[in-house]
Scaffold this motif. Structure first.
Motif, PDB file in Angstrom:
ATOM      1  N   ASP A 132       0.864  -1.188   0.000  1.00 36.64           N
ATOM      2  CA  ASP A 132       0.000   0.000   0.000  1.00 36.64           C
ATOM      3  C   ASP A 132       0.896   1.232   0.000  1.00 36.64           C
ATOM      4  O   ASP A 132       2.122   1.108  -0.081  1.00 36.64           O
ATOM      5  N   PRO A 133       0.330   2.448   0.084  1.00 39.20           N
ATOM      6  CA  PRO A 133       1.192   3.641   0.015  1.00 39.20           C
ATOM      7  C   PRO A 133       2.293   3.692   1.072  1.00 39.20           C
ATOM      8  O   PRO A 133       3.337   4.308   0.848  1.00 39.20           O
ATOM      9  N   GLY A 134       2.083   3.025   2.202  1.00 36.28           N
ATOM     10  CA  GLY A 134       3.083   3.053   3.264  1.00 36.28           C
ATOM     11  C   GLY A 134       4.169   2.010   3.128  1.00 36.28           C
ATOM     12  O   GLY A 134       5.222   2.121   3.768  1.00 36.28           O
ATOM     13  N   LYS A 135       3.934   0.993   2.294  1.00 31.97           N
ATOM     14  CA  LYS A 135       4.916  -0.094   2.165  1.00 31.97           C
ATOM     15  C   LYS A 135       4.687  -0.870   0.864  1.00 31.97           C
ATOM     16  O   LYS A 135       3.558  -1.213   0.522  1.00 31.97           O
ATOM     17  N   GLN A 136       5.776  -1.100   0.184  1.00 31.85           N
ATOM     18  CA  GLN A 136       5.765  -1.892  -1.045  1.00 31.85           C
ATOM     19  C   GLN A 136       6.991  -2.812  -1.012  1.00 31.85           C
ATOM     20  O   GLN A 136       7.869  -2.755  -1.856  1.00 31.85           O
ATOM     21  N   LYS A 137       7.037  -3.649   0.017  1.00 31.98           N
ATOM     22  CA  LYS A 137       8.198  -4.511   0.251  1.00 31.98           C
ATOM     23  C   LYS A 137       8.205  -5.668  -0.736  1.00 31.98           C
ATOM     24  O   LYS A 137       7.222  -6.399  -0.857  1.00 31.98           O
ATOM     25  N   LYS A 138       9.312  -5.850  -1.392  1.00 33.21           N
ATOM     26  CA  LYS A 138       9.415  -6.949  -2.355  1.00 33.21           C
ATOM     27  C   LYS A 138       9.374  -8.287  -1.628  1.00 33.21           C
ATOM     28  O   LYS A 138       9.746  -8.384  -0.451  1.00 33.21           O
ATOM     29  N   PRO A 139       8.913  -9.345  -2.283  1.00 30.79           N
ATOM     30  CA  PRO A 139       8.889 -10.669  -1.665  1.00 30.79           C
ATOM     31  C   PRO A 139      10.286 -11.100  -1.215  1.00 30.79           C
ATOM     32  O   PRO A 139      11.280 -10.805  -1.891  1.00 30.79           O
ATOM     33  N   ALA A 140      10.341 -11.801  -0.111  1.00 31.71           N
ATOM     34  CA  ALA A 140      11.629 -12.236   0.428  1.00 31.71           C
ATOM     35  C   ALA A 140      12.409 -13.074  -0.585  1.00 31.71           C
ATOM     36  O   ALA A 140      13.639 -12.976  -0.677  1.00 31.71           O
ATOM     37  N   ALA A 141      11.704 -13.891  -1.347  1.00 30.19           N
ATOM     38  CA  ALA A 141      12.365 -14.764  -2.328  1.00 30.19           C
ATOM     39  C   ALA A 141      13.007 -13.983  -3.468  1.00 30.19           C
ATOM     40  O   ALA A 141      13.837 -14.532  -4.206  1.00 30.19           O
ATOM     41  N   TRP A 142      12.617 -12.721  -3.635  1.00 30.86           N
ATOM     42  CA  TRP A 142      13.170 -11.897  -4.710  1.00 30.86           C
ATOM     43  C   TRP A 142      14.299 -10.993  -4.228  1.00 30.86           C
ATOM     44  O   TRP A 142      14.905 -10.271  -5.033  1.00 30.86           O
ATOM     45  N   GLU A 143      14.561 -10.975  -2.938  1.00 24.88           N
ATOM     46  CA  GLU A 143      15.627 -10.126  -2.395  1.00 24.88           C
ATOM     47  C   GLU A 143      16.969 -10.522  -3.005  1.00 24.88           C
ATOM     48  O   GLU A 143      17.277 -11.707  -3.168  1.00 24.88           O
ATOM     49  N   GLY A 144      17.773  -9.508  -3.311  1.00 23.65           N
ATOM     50  CA  GLY A 144      19.099  -9.761  -3.863  1.00 23.65           C
ATOM     51  C   GLY A 144      19.121 -10.036  -5.347  1.00 23.65           C
ATOM     52  O   GLY A 144      20.196 -10.202  -5.935  1.00 23.65           O
TER      53      GLY A 144
END
Length: 356
Positions: A132-144
């Motif tokens: 949402d507008p406060g957070k758009q965290k990428k999936p953990a599996a996509w980190e790095g």
């Protein structure tokens, strides 16, 4: 001559019988073939009910207006709801309120809603939980992952979910690429500070959807539907960078607007924005999230009636519909105060607005 005539008549009868059988068989096959994303011109009156499976699993009971226990989807349908919106998370937790909504759970709910005769909207968050507008965290599996890998991640994940839906006979009428993305999605690579990359991510989602379900309409979704400058800035940039989409989705929650908690102070701005978006970008528009206070039932009812009127008034039928978030999510279960359901398990009068 008579024998030959009789033979000819027999042959004609056989041919006629064959044609009748062929036409009948073709009709039968046509009637059972999936609609493959066929679009309806009916005004969409909807609800995002992604919490529903967990509410049921926890023992929450739903009752109709007469106090009789009944399937929540049936209750919603009896109150005019014809569309179900479902969010999907990549690798969610088992938290009842901020988890679940996996591919398999989303497909199961979509099939259930389709069997009830509902139209389907899928909302890709591209996260393991709320985006949402406060957070758009990428999936953990996509980190790095490198940016090219992220592009593949978006395409492959989107295609995987869409294929699972298709395999189950569900062709969503609408699909969102991202949820409330005023600042972008999949941070940090997909922030609006880098529109070139954001557009590439959006277009990968779009391409995966169209490859699987060509008639599904792709929605890009921004919050604060009454905020005209916010939408102009965002969609001017989307246009300049050639982002691909079909429908502009808006959230409208008067309760969350600074200094304007009552809808009467912002509803005309929503209307102006809807019409401006259609004129400026040539796209269809849809309020994909709306909600009001469950303790102010009459006000929420009046707001929902007004929002539907404003969307219906958009010229040339380009106002597609209104979706409530989440009507069934009673505060006694969710802790969320903007549902249209009471602690007694029954819908409030606010939901009757969709019967208008």
């Amino acid at each position: 001559m008579i024998r030959n005539f009789a033979g000819a008549a027999h042959n004609k009868s056989g041919i006629l019988a064959f044609l009748i059988l062929a036409i009948t068989a073709f009709s039968a096959c046509s009637s059972t073939k999936p609609a493959q994303g066929k679009q309806s011109k009916e005004f969409a009156k909807g609800g995002d009910v992604s919490w529903l499976p967990q509410m049921e699993a926890s023992g929450f009971k739903f009752y109709n207006d007469q106090g009789v226990e009944e399937d929540c989807l049936k209750i919603l349908k009896d109150h005019g709801i014809n569309t179900i919106r479902l969010r999907t998370f990549v690798n969610p937790s088992n938290d009842a309120r901020s988890g679940h909504c996996s591919k398999d759970e989303t497909v199961a709910m979509a099939v259930r809603a389709k069997k009830m005769g509902m139209r389907i909207m899928i909302d890709f968050h591209y996260s393991d939980s709320w985006a949402d507008p406060g957070k758009q965290k990428k999936p953990a599996a996509w980190e790095g992952h490198s940016f090219p890998q992220l592009l593949d991640d978006v395409y492959n994940y989107t295609a995987d979910v869409m294929t699972a839906l298709k395999t189950s006979g569900v062709y969503p009428e609408w699909v969102q690429v991202g949820n409330e993305t005023p600042g972008g999605m999949i941070y940090p690579e997909g922030k609006t500070s880098n529109w070139k990359q954001l557009t590439q991510l959006i277009n990968k989602g779009y391409d995966a959807i169209k490859a699987t379900s060509p008639r599904s309409k792709v929605i890009l979704h921004v919050d604060q539907g009454n905020n005209i400058p916010r939408f102009r800035s965002w969609f001017d940039s989307a246009t300049a960078h050639k982002a691909k989409y079909d429908v502009i989705g808006l959230s409208y929650y008067p309760y969350w607007l600074d200094g304007k908690p009552d809808y009467t102070l912002s509803i005309n701005d929503l209307s102006t924005n809807l019409n401006d978006l259609v004129t400026r970008y040539g796209k269809e528009v849809m309020v994909v999230e709306v909600g009001g206070e469950d303790t102010k039932v009459q006000n929420t009812y009046d707001m929902l009636v007004a929002v539907q009127q404003k969307v219906r008034a958009v010229p040339n039928g380009k106002g597609l519909g209104v979706i409530y978030w989440e009507p069934e999510g009673a505060k006694s279960w969710s802790g969320y105060g903007l549902s249209a359901w009471g602690s007694d398990g029954k819908p409030t009068k606010a939901l009757d607005a969709f019967l208008k």
